[in-house]
Design a protein around this motif. Sequence first.
Motif, mmCIF file in Angstrom:
data_model
loop_
_atom_site.group_PDB
_atom_site.id
_atom_site.type_symbol
_atom_site.label_atom_id
_atom_site.label_comp_id
_atom_site.label_asym_id
_atom_site.label_seq_id
_atom_site.Cartn_x
_atom_site.Cartn_y
_atom_site.Cartn_z
ATOM 1 N N LEU A 244 0.834 -1.202 0.000
ATOM 2 C CA LEU A 244 0.000 0.000 0.000
ATOM 3 C C LEU A 244 0.869 1.253 0.000
ATOM 4 C CD1 LEU A 244 -2.917 1.079 0.164
ATOM 5 C CD2 LEU A 244 -2.701 0.995 2.656
ATOM 6 N N ALA A 245 1.900 1.261 0.838
ATOM 7 C CA ALA A 245 2.803 2.418 0.891
ATOM 8 C C ALA A 245 3.546 2.589 -0.430
ATOM 9 C CB ALA A 245 3.796 2.255 2.044
ATOM 10 N N GLU A 246 3.967 1.494 -1.031
ATOM 11 C CA GLU A 246 4.679 1.574 -2.317
ATOM 12 C C GLU A 246 3.782 2.153 -3.401
ATOM 13 O OE1 GLU A 246 6.113 -2.397 -2.961
ATOM 14 O OE2 GLU A 246 7.767 -2.144 -1.542
ATOM 15 N N VAL A 247 2.547 1.706 -3.450
ATOM 16 C CA VAL A 247 1.604 2.214 -4.456
ATOM 17 C C VAL A 247 1.359 3.702 -4.239
ATOM 18 C CG1 VAL A 247 -0.815 2.126 -5.204
ATOM 19 C CG2 VAL A 247 0.473 0.010 -4.923
ATOM 20 N N MET A 248 1.107 4.090 -3.005
ATOM 21 C CA MET A 248 0.832 5.504 -2.710
ATOM 22 C C MET A 248 2.054 6.374 -2.969
ATOM 23 S SD MET A 248 -1.541 5.246 0.643
ATOM 24 C CE MET A 248 -3.153 4.502 0.552
ATOM 25 N N GLY A 249 3.217 5.886 -2.595
ATOM 26 C CA GLY A 249 4.444 6.643 -2.840
ATOM 27 C C GLY A 249 4.727 6.802 -4.319
ATOM 28 N N ALA A 250 4.537 5.731 -5.080
ATOM 29 C CA ALA A 250 4.754 5.789 -6.528
ATOM 30 C C ALA A 250 3.738 6.728 -7.180
ATOM 31 C CB ALA A 250 4.668 4.394 -7.136
ATOM 32 N N GLN A 251 2.508 6.693 -6.692
ATOM 33 C CA GLN A 251 1.442 7.545 -7.223
ATOM 34 C C GLN A 251 1.807 9.019 -7.054
ATOM 35 O OE1 GLN A 251 -2.222 7.485 -4.906
ATOM 36 N NE2 GLN A 251 -3.402 7.232 -6.789
ATOM 37 N N ALA A 252 2.424 9.359 -5.939
ATOM 38 C CA ALA A 252 2.783 10.750 -5.649
ATOM 39 C C ALA A 252 3.938 11.247 -6.520
ATOM 40 C CB ALA A 252 3.136 10.906 -4.171
ATOM 41 N N CYS A 253 4.550 10.351 -7.276
ATOM 42 C CA CYS A 253 5.709 10.727 -8.101
ATOM 43 C C CYS A 253 5.390 10.797 -9.596
ATOM 44 C CB CYS A 253 6.848 9.727 -7.881
ATOM 45 S SG CYS A 253 7.492 9.767 -6.200
ATOM 46 N N ILE A 254 4.171 10.459 -9.993
ATOM 47 C CA ILE A 254 3.867 10.435 -11.425
ATOM 48 C C ILE A 254 3.580 11.847 -11.936
ATOM 49 C CG2 ILE A 254 3.025 8.049 -11.404
ATOM 50 C CD1 ILE A 254 0.172 9.169 -11.477
ATOM 51 N N PRO A 255 3.903 12.096 -13.204
ATOM 52 C CA PRO A 255 3.582 13.406 -13.790
ATOM 53 C C PRO A 255 2.075 13.678 -13.711
ATOM 54 C CG PRO A 255 5.028 12.141 -15.234
ATOM 55 C CD PRO A 255 4.584 11.212 -14.141
ATOM 56 N N GLY A 256 1.733 14.887 -13.398
ATOM 57 C CA GLY A 256 0.325 15.268 -13.315
ATOM 58 C C GLY A 256 -0.308 14.990 -11.966
ATOM 59 N N PHE A 257 0.456 14.457 -11.019
ATOM 60 C CA PHE A 257 -0.096 14.170 -9.701
ATOM 61 C C PHE A 257 -0.507 15.475 -9.028
ATOM 62 C CE2 PHE A 257 0.365 13.514 -5.089
ATOM 63 C CZ PHE A 257 -0.551 12.494 -4.923
ATOM 64 N N ARG A 258 -1.736 15.520 -8.531
ATOM 65 C CA ARG A 258 -2.262 16.722 -7.869
ATOM 66 C C ARG A 258 -2.770 16.424 -6.471
ATOM 67 N NH1 ARG A 258 -3.906 21.447 -9.094
ATOM 68 N NH2 ARG A 258 -5.995 21.013 -8.387
ATOM 69 N N GLY A 259 -2.233 15.409 -5.854
ATOM 70 C CA GLY A 259 -2.631 15.097 -4.489
ATOM 71 C C GLY A 259 -3.780 14.109 -4.434
ATOM 72 N N CYS A 260 -4.229 13.872 -3.235
ATOM 73 C CA CYS A 260 -5.317 12.935 -2.981
ATOM 74 C C CYS A 260 -6.647 13.597 -3.341
ATOM 75 C CB CYS A 260 -5.306 12.553 -1.499
ATOM 76 S SG CYS A 260 -6.755 11.633 -0.963
ATOM 77 N N PRO A 261 -7.463 12.947 -4.175
ATOM 78 C CA PRO A 261 -8.743 13.562 -4.544
ATOM 79 C C PRO A 261 -9.663 13.793 -3.343
ATOM 80 C CG PRO A 261 -8.568 11.336 -5.462
ATOM 81 C CD PRO A 261 -7.258 11.659 -4.836
ATOM 82 N N PHE A 262 -9.513 12.992 -2.300
ATOM 83 C CA PHE A 262 -10.365 13.154 -1.119
ATOM 84 C C PHE A 262 -9.908 14.335 -0.263
ATOM 85 C CE2 PHE A 262 -10.681 8.828 -2.576
ATOM 86 C CZ PHE A 262 -12.055 8.677 -2.660
ATOM 87 N N ILE A 263 -8.608 14.496 -0.114
ATOM 88 C CA ILE A 263 -8.087 15.663 0.601
ATOM 89 C C ILE A 263 -8.457 16.931 -0.173
ATOM 90 C CG2 ILE A 263 -5.990 16.878 1.319
ATOM 91 C CD1 ILE A 263 -4.719 14.097 1.816
#
Length: 185
Positions: A83-102
């Motif tokens: 879970l941490a790996e997926v979330m960490g990788a997600q935060a590094c992709i181009p176009g990442f704008r944060g958590c949609p829920f936050i």
Amino acid sequence: MAATAPVRTRILDAAALLFYTEGIRAVSADRIIAAAETTKVTFYRYFRTKEELVVAYLQGQSERTREAAAALSPDPCTGLLELAEVMGAQACIPGFRGCPFINAAAEYPDPASPVRAVVLDHRQWLHAEVRSRVAQLGAADPDALADQLLMLRDGAMVHGYVADPAGVSAALLSGGRALLGSLVR
């Protein structure tokens, strides 16, 4: 966007892209209607208000997250690391704008809003998912540890958006391991 996709799906897909990339309140219903290649009458047939569309968008995001979580290892430690790996990788992709829920919670401050209800439901599910895994690892206070791990995750999501995303994944894993401390051998 393919005009042959079902209309409701086209509307939700267009809204998801625009809401995530530009912000929910910054995107008008007219922009979504144009992007979905539909009419106002059809749009409002599916979603009586923009808030209903936002709720459906967040419910779809939550459903995708839950499906991904179901594919994690049932081993509590391995599943948390995945879970941490997926979330960490997600935060590094181009176009990442944060958590949609936050992001949605920031745009809808009223706790009585239906949008905030979906955010809260998702957060409660995510907390329960993490709490269950840390409880299986023998945490003395699994609720508090789940809170701490989710705060670390939230910080990684924000940092990945507003700062340099390089190293977010490694920092999230390192911080998570530090919080888990003696539970993970």
